[in-house]
Motif scaffolding. Structure first.
Motif, PDB file in Angstrom:
ATOM      1  N   ARG A 253       0.826  -1.213   0.000  1.00  0.00           N
ATOM      2  CA  ARG A 253       0.000   0.000   0.000  1.00  0.00           C
ATOM      3  C   ARG A 253       0.858   1.260   0.000  1.00  0.00           C
ATOM      4  N   GLU A 254       1.949   1.252   0.792  1.00  0.00           N
ATOM      5  CA  GLU A 254       2.829   2.418   0.847  1.00  0.00           C
ATOM      6  C   GLU A 254       3.495   2.686  -0.499  1.00  0.00           C
ATOM      7  N   SER A 255       3.619   1.637  -1.311  1.00  0.00           N
ATOM      8  CA  SER A 255       4.214   1.770  -2.638  1.00  0.00           C
ATOM      9  C   SER A 255       3.193   2.175  -3.685  1.00  0.00           C
ATOM     10  N   GLY A 256       1.944   2.424  -3.252  1.00  0.00           N
ATOM     11  CA  GLY A 256       0.900   2.854  -4.163  1.00  0.00           C
ATOM     12  C   GLY A 256       0.322   1.736  -5.006  1.00  0.00           C
ATOM     13  N   LEU A 257       0.454   0.493  -4.520  1.00  0.00           N
ATOM     14  CA  LEU A 257      -0.018  -0.667  -5.275  1.00  0.00           C
ATOM     15  C   LEU A 257      -1.243  -1.288  -4.598  1.00  0.00           C
ATOM     16  N   ASP A 258      -2.094  -1.903  -5.419  1.00  0.00           N
ATOM     17  CA  ASP A 258      -3.231  -2.676  -4.917  1.00  0.00           C
ATOM     18  C   ASP A 258      -3.321  -3.916  -5.788  1.00  0.00           C
ATOM     19  N   LEU A 259      -2.607  -4.980  -5.378  1.00  0.00           N
ATOM     20  CA  LEU A 259      -2.427  -6.168  -6.201  1.00  0.00           C
ATOM     21  C   LEU A 259      -3.388  -7.255  -5.735  1.00  0.00           C
ATOM     22  N   PRO A 260      -4.250  -7.740  -6.608  1.00  0.00           N
ATOM     23  CA  PRO A 260      -5.346  -8.602  -6.164  1.00  0.00           C
ATOM     24  C   PRO A 260      -4.912  -9.930  -5.562  1.00  0.00           C
ATOM     25  N   VAL A 261      -3.900 -10.562  -6.113  1.00  0.00           N
ATOM     26  CA  VAL A 261      -3.469 -11.847  -5.568  1.00  0.00           C
ATOM     27  C   VAL A 261      -2.875 -11.646  -4.175  1.00  0.00           C
ATOM     28  N   SER A 262      -1.986 -10.669  -4.051  1.00  0.00           N
ATOM     29  CA  SER A 262      -1.377 -10.403  -2.743  1.00  0.00           C
ATOM     30  C   SER A 262      -2.431  -9.965  -1.727  1.00  0.00           C
ATOM     31  N   ARG A 263      -3.410  -9.187  -2.176  1.00  0.00           N
ATOM     32  CA  ARG A 263      -4.477  -8.751  -1.281  1.00  0.00           C
ATOM     33  C   ARG A 263      -5.292  -9.943  -0.785  1.00  0.00           C
ATOM     34  N   THR A 264      -5.575 -10.895  -1.670  1.00  0.00           N
ATOM     35  CA  THR A 264      -6.336 -12.080  -1.284  1.00  0.00           C
ATOM     36  C   THR A 264      -5.538 -12.961  -0.321  1.00  0.00           C
ATOM     37  N   VAL A 265      -4.251 -13.129  -0.621  1.00  0.00           N
ATOM     38  CA  VAL A 265      -3.391 -13.897   0.291  1.00  0.00           C
ATOM     39  C   VAL A 265      -3.409 -13.270   1.679  1.00  0.00           C
TER      40      VAL A 265
END
Length: 296
Positions: A253-265
């Motif tokens: 999040r601090e890197s400005g990313l919202d990655l669906p696989v990592s979010r689900t994990v």
């Protein structure tokens, strides 16, 4: 500092005790400290010198290894008039093996430099067995000259040592590593569940997977050594892995990313506290039921 003689080890739990013994076995003198008296007593029984005084350790140690649960504990140890930054002698090398929050720790680096304390972040992989044998994998962040100065201690601890970049880079590398482990445990458990449901047992499948392109550290090591034998005895807890996954999510999040696989994990690991207690082995994540049937 031209020659390291006495090495302090702070945090004498499952990892720190093994590290302290590996450092002493390499011919360096060790003084250990832990807030928990039984941990000090266990190390004393190993023949290690121990103390309950941070001032004593800081006054004797040429280098200090930290093996602590999280960055909040590290920060509390370092800061304040009685903290390690104030007590350490200029030139002391601080080696932090904690899997820590990069943002929290990088904020402390200027104060360490101002005090003349040299800093190396070197989170580790390999568990208590690797710590005891001196065969850890180390993810290292440090200036080149600080890394060179710390090498006698790092060599005593780690068989595979990777210099990722400047101070703080080791923390980031370790979080990425643990996010991958957390992800691989989930994907492997679901893939094997598919095979089981279709009539092929994991034991029948594993050897061929490990000879193919679907293999990972989880299928090569965790499944045969910790999971299929029902051992669940890695020494690394659900609480610690949930913390590491949470830190990886924060880094995302601090890197400005919202990655669906990592979010689900992340969501699965954080939600697992309803089924798996903090002190359970982290490999038990494969036992939770991730199957969700849609209502029709």
């Amino acid at each position: 500092m031209s020659k390291l003689s006495t090495i302090g080890v702070i945090g004498l739990g499952k990892m720190g005790r093994g590290m302290a013994n590996s450092i002493q076995r390499a011919g360096l003198s060790v003084i250990g400290l832990d807030a928990y008296a039984p941990a000090r007593e266990a190390c004393a029984a190993d023949g290690l010198r121990v103390t309950d005084s941070l001032a004593e350790l800081a006054g004797l140690a040429d280098a200090i290894v930290l093996s602590l649960p999280n960055s909040d504990i590290v920060r509390a140890l370092l800061e304040g008039p009685e903290g390690l930054i104030a007590l350490a002698r200029p030139g002391t090398i601080l080696i932090d093996t904690t899997t820590a929050d990069p943002k929290t720790m990088q904020a402390l680096i200027p104060a360490l430099r101002e005090a003349g304390v040299r800093f190396v972040d070197a989170p580790v992989s390999g568990g208590p067995a690797g710590a005891a044998k001196g065969t850890l994998t180390m993810f290292i962040g440090a200036a080149a000259e600080d890394l060179e100065a710390a090498t006698p201690v790092l060599a005593a601890l780690g068989e595979k040592r990777f210099h990722i970049g400047e101070a703080g880079a080791g923390y980031i590398a370790k979080l990425v590593n643990n996010l991958l482990v957390a992800s691989h445990l989930l994907t492997a458990s679901e893939a094997f569940r598919i095979a089981e449901a279709a009539g092929v047992r994991t034991e029948q499948l594993l050897e061929s997977i490990n000879a193919g392109s679907g293999r990972s550290g989880v299928t090569l090591y965790n499944y045969p050594s910790r999971i299929l034998n029902q051992g669940f005895d890695s020494g690394f807890t659900m609480q610690l892995m949930r913390k590491d996954v949470r830190l990886a999510q924060s880094l995302m999040r601090e890197s400005g990313l919202d990655l669906p696989v990592s979010r689900t994990v992340g969501a699965i690991w954080q939600g697992s506290d309803k089924e798996l207690a903090d002190q359970e082995d982290f490999n038990r994540i494969v036992t939770i039921d991730t199957n969700q049937r849609q209502a029709h």
